[in-house]
Scaffold this active site. Structure first.
Site, short mmCIF file in Angstrom:
data_model
loop_
_atom_site.label_atom_id
_atom_site.label_comp_id
_atom_site.label_asym_id
_atom_site.label_seq_id
_atom_site.Cartn_x
_atom_site.Cartn_y
_atom_site.Cartn_z
N ASP A 183 -6.81 -1.24 -4.93
CA ASP A 183 -7.94 -0.89 -4.07
C ASP A 183 -8.81 0.17 -4.73
OD1 ASP A 183 -6.82 -2.61 -2.16
OD2 ASP A 183 -5.79 -0.97 -1.13
N ASP A 192 0.86 -1.19 0.00
CA ASP A 192 0.00 0.00 0.00
C ASP A 192 0.89 1.24 0.00
OD1 ASP A 192 -2.40 -1.36 -0.01
OD2 ASP A 192 -2.66 -1.30 2.15
#
Length: 160
Positions: free
Chosen positions: A135, A117
Site C-alpha cells: 500500500d 496488513d
C-alpha cells in the site's frame, strides 16, 4: 521505451514485490492475529487481514471480483506506463511502484483470500487505517506520478 528504462523499472517492480512478500511472510509466521508490537509511541505492527481493498472497501465483491478489479487496474497502469515518455523518470518509477504494490497485494488475495496488513499509525485517541508495504508503494508511486505531472505543467508554463 528504451531498454535501460524498461529494465530499471522492472527491477523496481521485482524489488517491491519481493520486499512486500518477505515482510508479509514474517508478519504471518511470527505474529499472532491481532497482535500489536509497539515500535514508537505512534507506530506499531498490528497483524490483521483485509478482505476488501483500501480501508476494507468492496469486501462484498469477494476474491474473484477484487482480483478482477486488481488485474484491470494493473493492465491500465501498464498501458499508462508503456505510453509514458522515457524521460519522465518520476512517472516511470511511480508506475513501477504502483504495479509492484498491486502485484504484492494480488498475490496475497490469490493465495489467502485476504491481504495481510500490519502497519498502524496511532495516537491515544486516534488511529489511521492499518496498511502494508505494498500500500505504501502504491501511495508513493501515485505521488511520484503526480509530481511528474506537476513538473511537466510547470515546464510547459515556463516555456510559454
Amino acid at each position: 521505451m528504451k531498454r535501460h528504462a524498461v529494465l530499471s523499472s522492472l527491477f523496481v517492480v521485482v524489488i517491491a514485490v519481493v520486499l512486500d512478500q518477505v515482510i508479509k511472510y514474517l508478519v504471518e509466521t511470527r505474529m499472532g492475529y491481532g497482535e500489536q508490537i509497539d515500535l514508537l509511541p505512534f507506530l506499531a505492527l498490528f497483524r490483521v487481514h483485509n478482505e476488501g481493498i483500501a480501508f476494507s472497501l468492496l469486501a462484498e465483491l469477494h476474491d474473484v471480483g477484487l482480483i478482477a478489479i486488481t488485474l484491470a487496474v494493473i493492465a491500465f497502469v501498464l498501458y499508462l506506463w508503456w505510453t509514458n515518455a522515457p524521460e519522465r523518470v518520476f512517472a516511470r518509477y511511480g508506475f513501477a511502484l504502483v504495479i509492484g504494490g498491486a502485484i504484492g497485494n494480488l498475490i496475497d488475495r490469490s493465495m489467502h483470500g485476504y491481504v495481510v496488513d500490519y502497519v498502524l499509525f496511532h495516537l491515544p485517541s486516534w488511529s489511521f487505517a492499518i496498511f502494508n508495504l505494498a500500500d505504501a508503494f502504491i501511495t508513493i508511486g501515485a505521488a511520484l506520478i503526480i509530481l511528474e505531472e506537476f513538473l511537466g505543467w510547470r515546464r510547459e508554463r515556463a516555456a510559454r
